[in-house]
Design a protein around this motif. Structure first.
Motif, PDB file in Angstrom:
ATOM      1  N   VAL A   1     -11.318   2.369 -20.085  1.00 38.24           N
ATOM      2  CA  VAL A   1     -12.350   1.930 -19.540  1.00 38.24           C
ATOM      3  C   VAL A   1     -12.922   2.645 -20.863  1.00 38.24           C
ATOM      4  CG1 VAL A   1     -12.483   1.548 -16.927  1.00 38.24           C
ATOM      5  CG2 VAL A   1     -13.043   3.962 -18.015  1.00 38.24           C
ATOM      6  N   ALA A   2     -14.482   1.758 -20.828  1.00 37.74           N
ATOM      7  CA  ALA A   2     -15.279   2.284 -22.029  1.00 37.74           C
ATOM      8  C   ALA A   2     -16.482   3.151 -21.389  1.00 37.74           C
ATOM      9  CB  ALA A   2     -16.668   1.061 -22.234  1.00 37.74           C
ATOM     10  N   PRO A   3     -16.802   4.209 -22.323  1.00 33.46           N
ATOM     11  CA  PRO A   3     -17.733   5.126 -21.073  1.00 33.46           C
ATOM     12  C   PRO A   3     -19.184   3.977 -20.906  1.00 33.46           C
ATOM     13  CG  PRO A   3     -17.687   4.640 -23.579  1.00 33.46           C
ATOM     14  CD  PRO A   3     -16.993   4.274 -22.841  1.00 33.46           C
ATOM     15  N   ASP A   4     -18.854   4.981 -19.666  1.00 34.17           N
ATOM     16  CA  ASP A   4     -20.213   4.541 -19.243  1.00 34.17           C
ATOM     17  C   ASP A   4     -21.341   5.385 -18.711  1.00 34.17           C
ATOM     18  OD1 ASP A   4     -19.562   6.104 -16.574  1.00 34.17           O
ATOM     19  OD2 ASP A   4     -18.905   4.369 -15.746  1.00 34.17           O
ATOM     20  N   ALA A   5     -22.559   4.956 -17.854  1.00 36.60           N
ATOM     21  CA  ALA A   5     -23.321   6.171 -17.798  1.00 36.60           C
ATOM     22  C   ALA A   5     -23.219   7.166 -17.130  1.00 36.60           C
ATOM     23  CB  ALA A   5     -24.738   5.537 -16.595  1.00 36.60           C
ATOM     24  N   LEU A   6     -21.754   6.809 -15.561  1.00 34.02           N
ATOM     25  CA  LEU A   6     -21.640   8.362 -15.349  1.00 34.02           C
ATOM     26  C   LEU A   6     -21.193   9.699 -15.864  1.00 34.02           C
ATOM     27  CD1 LEU A   6     -21.143   6.696 -12.164  1.00 34.02           C
ATOM     28  CD2 LEU A   6     -22.848   7.882 -12.508  1.00 34.02           C
ATOM     29  N   PHE A   7     -20.039   8.806 -16.917  1.00 35.14           N
ATOM     30  CA  PHE A   7     -19.023   9.569 -17.851  1.00 35.14           C
ATOM     31  C   PHE A   7     -19.720   9.624 -18.884  1.00 35.14           C
ATOM     32  CE2 PHE A   7     -16.317   9.625 -21.916  1.00 35.14           C
ATOM     33  CZ  PHE A   7     -14.986  10.966 -20.745  1.00 35.14           C
ATOM     34  N   ALA A   8     -21.080   9.504 -19.266  1.00 33.81           N
ATOM     35  CA  ALA A   8     -21.628  10.681 -20.459  1.00 33.81           C
ATOM     36  C   ALA A   8     -22.472  11.070 -19.425  1.00 33.81           C
ATOM     37  CB  ALA A   8     -23.340   9.551 -20.600  1.00 33.81           C
ATOM     38  N   LEU A   9     -22.922  10.913 -18.546  1.00 33.54           N
ATOM     39  CA  LEU A   9     -23.606  12.073 -17.209  1.00 33.54           C
ATOM     40  C   LEU A   9     -22.630  13.643 -17.977  1.00 33.54           C
ATOM     41  CD1 LEU A   9     -25.483  10.011 -15.245  1.00 33.54           C
ATOM     42  CD2 LEU A   9     -26.655  11.681 -17.218  1.00 33.54           C
ATOM     43  N   MET A  10     -21.513  12.707 -17.296  1.00 30.11           N
ATOM     44  CA  MET A  10     -20.481  14.353 -17.308  1.00 30.11           C
ATOM     45  C   MET A  10     -20.175  15.472 -18.011  1.00 30.11           C
ATOM     46  SD  MET A  10     -17.185  14.817 -17.428  1.00 30.11           S
ATOM     47  CE  MET A  10     -16.256  13.398 -18.143  1.00 30.11           C
ATOM     48  N   CYS A  11     -20.583  14.455 -19.316  1.00 36.21           N
ATOM     49  CA  CYS A  11     -20.369  14.666 -20.678  1.00 36.21           C
ATOM     50  C   CYS A  11     -21.615  16.104 -21.050  1.00 36.21           C
ATOM     51  CB  CYS A  11     -20.093  13.629 -21.827  1.00 36.21           C
ATOM     52  SG  CYS A  11     -18.571  13.192 -21.553  1.00 36.21           S
ATOM     53  N   GLY A  12     -22.356  15.630 -20.199  1.00 36.83           N
ATOM     54  CA  GLY A  12     -23.706  16.611 -20.411  1.00 36.83           C
ATOM     55  C   GLY A  12     -22.950  18.348 -20.056  1.00 36.83           C
ATOM     56  N   ASP A  13     -22.069  18.532 -19.359  1.00 37.29           N
ATOM     57  CA  ASP A  13     -21.699  19.444 -18.508  1.00 37.29           C
ATOM     58  C   ASP A  13     -19.888  19.874 -19.532  1.00 37.29           C
ATOM     59  OD1 ASP A  13     -21.318  22.198 -17.623  1.00 37.29           O
ATOM     60  OD2 ASP A  13     -20.655  20.806 -15.840  1.00 37.29           O
ATOM     61  N   LEU A  14     -19.102  19.361 -20.614  1.00 36.25           N
ATOM     62  CA  LEU A  14     -18.130  18.955 -20.563  1.00 36.25           C
ATOM     63  C   LEU A  14     -17.409  19.845 -21.528  1.00 36.25           C
ATOM     64  CD1 LEU A  14     -15.356  17.042 -20.757  1.00 36.25           C
ATOM     65  CD2 LEU A  14     -16.459  16.097 -22.712  1.00 36.25           C
ATOM     66  N   SER A  15     -18.144  21.062 -22.503  1.00 38.80           N
ATOM     67  CA  SER A  15     -18.305  22.251 -22.900  1.00 38.80           C
ATOM     68  C   SER A  15     -17.483  23.170 -22.437  1.00 38.80           C
ATOM     69  CB  SER A  15     -19.095  22.201 -23.828  1.00 38.80           C
ATOM     70  OG  SER A  15     -18.411  23.686 -25.053  1.00 38.80           O
ATOM     71  N   ALA A  16     -16.786  23.829 -23.379  1.00 43.65           N
ATOM     72  CA  ALA A  16     -16.500  24.944 -22.371  1.00 43.65           C
ATOM     73  C   ALA A  16     -17.589  25.982 -23.054  1.00 43.65           C
ATOM     74  CB  ALA A  16     -15.798  25.641 -23.570  1.00 43.65           C
ATOM     75  N   PRO A  17     -18.016  27.510 -22.060  1.00 40.60           N
ATOM     76  CA  PRO A  17     -18.972  28.194 -21.457  1.00 40.60           C
ATOM     77  C   PRO A  17     -19.332  28.517 -23.365  1.00 40.60           C
ATOM     78  CG  PRO A  17     -17.766  28.627 -20.451  1.00 40.60           C
ATOM     79  CD  PRO A  17     -16.498  27.494 -20.729  1.00 40.60           C
ATOM     80  N   VAL A  18     -20.704  28.667 -23.663  1.00 38.13           N
ATOM     81  CA  VAL A  18     -20.451  28.928 -24.983  1.00 38.13           C
ATOM     82  C   VAL A  18     -20.563  30.570 -25.065  1.00 38.13           C
ATOM     83  CG1 VAL A  18     -22.655  27.692 -25.890  1.00 38.13           C
ATOM     84  CG2 VAL A  18     -23.071  29.750 -24.598  1.00 38.13           C
ATOM     85  N   THR A  19     -20.654  31.197 -23.371  1.00 38.86           N
ATOM     86  CA  THR A  19     -19.855  33.117 -23.647  1.00 38.86           C
ATOM     87  C   THR A  19     -19.057  33.132 -24.348  1.00 38.86           C
ATOM     88  OG1 THR A  19     -18.755  32.404 -21.709  1.00 38.86           O
ATOM     89  CG2 THR A  19     -21.413  33.614 -21.305  1.00 38.86           C
ATOM     90  N   PHE A  20     -17.971  32.427 -24.667  1.00 33.87           N
ATOM     91  CA  PHE A  20     -16.511  32.341 -25.664  1.00 33.87           C
ATOM     92  C   PHE A  20     -16.770  33.001 -27.002  1.00 33.87           C
ATOM     93  CE2 PHE A  20     -13.530  29.558 -24.271  1.00 33.87           C
ATOM     94  CZ  PHE A  20     -13.287  29.443 -22.948  1.00 33.87           C
ATOM     95  N   ALA A  21     -18.220  32.361 -27.503  1.00 28.12           N
ATOM     96  CA  ALA A  21     -18.624  33.405 -28.900  1.00 28.12           C
ATOM     97  C   ALA A  21     -18.582  34.456 -28.561  1.00 28.12           C
ATOM     98  CB  ALA A  21     -20.090  32.522 -29.355  1.00 28.12           C
TER      99      ALA A  21
END
Length: 276
Positions: A190-210
């Motif tokens: 499916v195409a990305p929607d509002a809910l998927f975009a919101l989920m992507c606001g927490d998608l990354s690995a923690p910046v503490t990897f740095a």
């Protein structure tokens, strides 16, 4: 496919404003249910309680407090509409499992930024670092998280959506500068929607990897803004931070769609993992 994001967001209304659903084990980071997926579920419940997307209302701001990390399995979402306004409505949401509240969220519903059909009106002012830093589609050689990928045993979201991190941005910092983690994502089928975009606001690995802190980094508070509905195609995710302390760190996401528009911004406060 039960791992599809649209299936993961499915809610059944069992009483007015009360919904039941499932926290799928594939929407987890390690054994823990993904915070962005739970935030999106809360946003979906709030939106449904106010009449659904058919009335033009979307979760333009979601402020989620994480009280406890639930297990994959059945859950319940209880909503309380605090305000029904001409432009903005406000809904209180609690996501529970058993007799424990896992997430308490406050959701503002309104209409996201308007763009002309088929066109792209430039914002009045924008500081968008993603459009020049990242191509609209993942470059050749950026592999999806799946069998054989270095993150496959940790990030199970790859079974439900196509996630392609730029691994070179996830290593320890060598110059003392804050990290700039980069990845591309889109749902399957499916195409990305509002809910998927919101989920992507927490998608990354923690910046503490740095700083070589790669264990579980529990989020305490996450606030996410839906700036616009995403266009079809890949979403670009840039993750940065201001400071990683000994106990706490912040983490910001900017999510940009295939047209180069900022669709989501988020900021969270989380606990630094202990040294290995």
């Amino acid at each position: 496919m039960t791992a599809l994001f649209t299936t993961a967001m499915t809610l059944r209304e069992v009483d007015p404003g009360v919904f039941e659903g499932e926290l799928d084990k594939r929407w987890t980071i390690g054994p823990k249910v993904h915070g962005g997926a739970m935030l999106a579920l809360c946003a979906n419940a709030a939106r449904t309680a106010c009449g659904g997307p058919a009335n033009g209302l979307e979760p333009v701001a979601v402020s989620a407090n994480f009280l406890w990390a639930p297990d994959p399995g059945p859950m319940r979402v209880v909503t309380s509409v605090r305000k029904r306004g001409r432009r903005i409505s406000l809904v209180d949401v609690e996501l529970t499992q058993g007799d424990r509240t896992a997430v308490h969220a406050v959701v503002n519903l309104g209409e996201p930024e308007h763009y002309p059909p088929g066109g792209h009106a430039a914002p009045l002012l924008s500081a968008n670092p993603v459009a020049e830093l990242m191509a609209p589609e993942p470059p050749e050689g950026i592999e999806a998280i799946g069998p054989g990928h270095p993150l496959a045993g940790l990030v199970h979201l790859g079974e439900g959506c196509d996630v392609r991190p730029l691994l070179s941005t996830m290593g320890p910092s060598t110059d003392g500068r804050p990290p700039r983690l980069q990845m591309w994502a889109r749902p399957r089928g499916v195409a990305p929607d509002a809910l998927f975009a919101l989920m992507c606001g927490d998608l990354s690995a923690p910046v503490t990897f740095a700083v070589d802190r790669t264990g579980w980094a529990p989020t305490i508070q996450l606030t996410t803004f839906l700036r616009a509905l995403p266009a079809d195609g890949w979403l670009r995710v840039l993750c940065t931070c201001m400071e990683i302390g000994h106990d706490w760190f912040d983490e910001d996401h900017i999510v940009v769609d295939s047209l180069g528009r900022i669709v989501v911004q988020s900021r969270q406060l989380a606990l630094v993992p202990p040294p290995r």
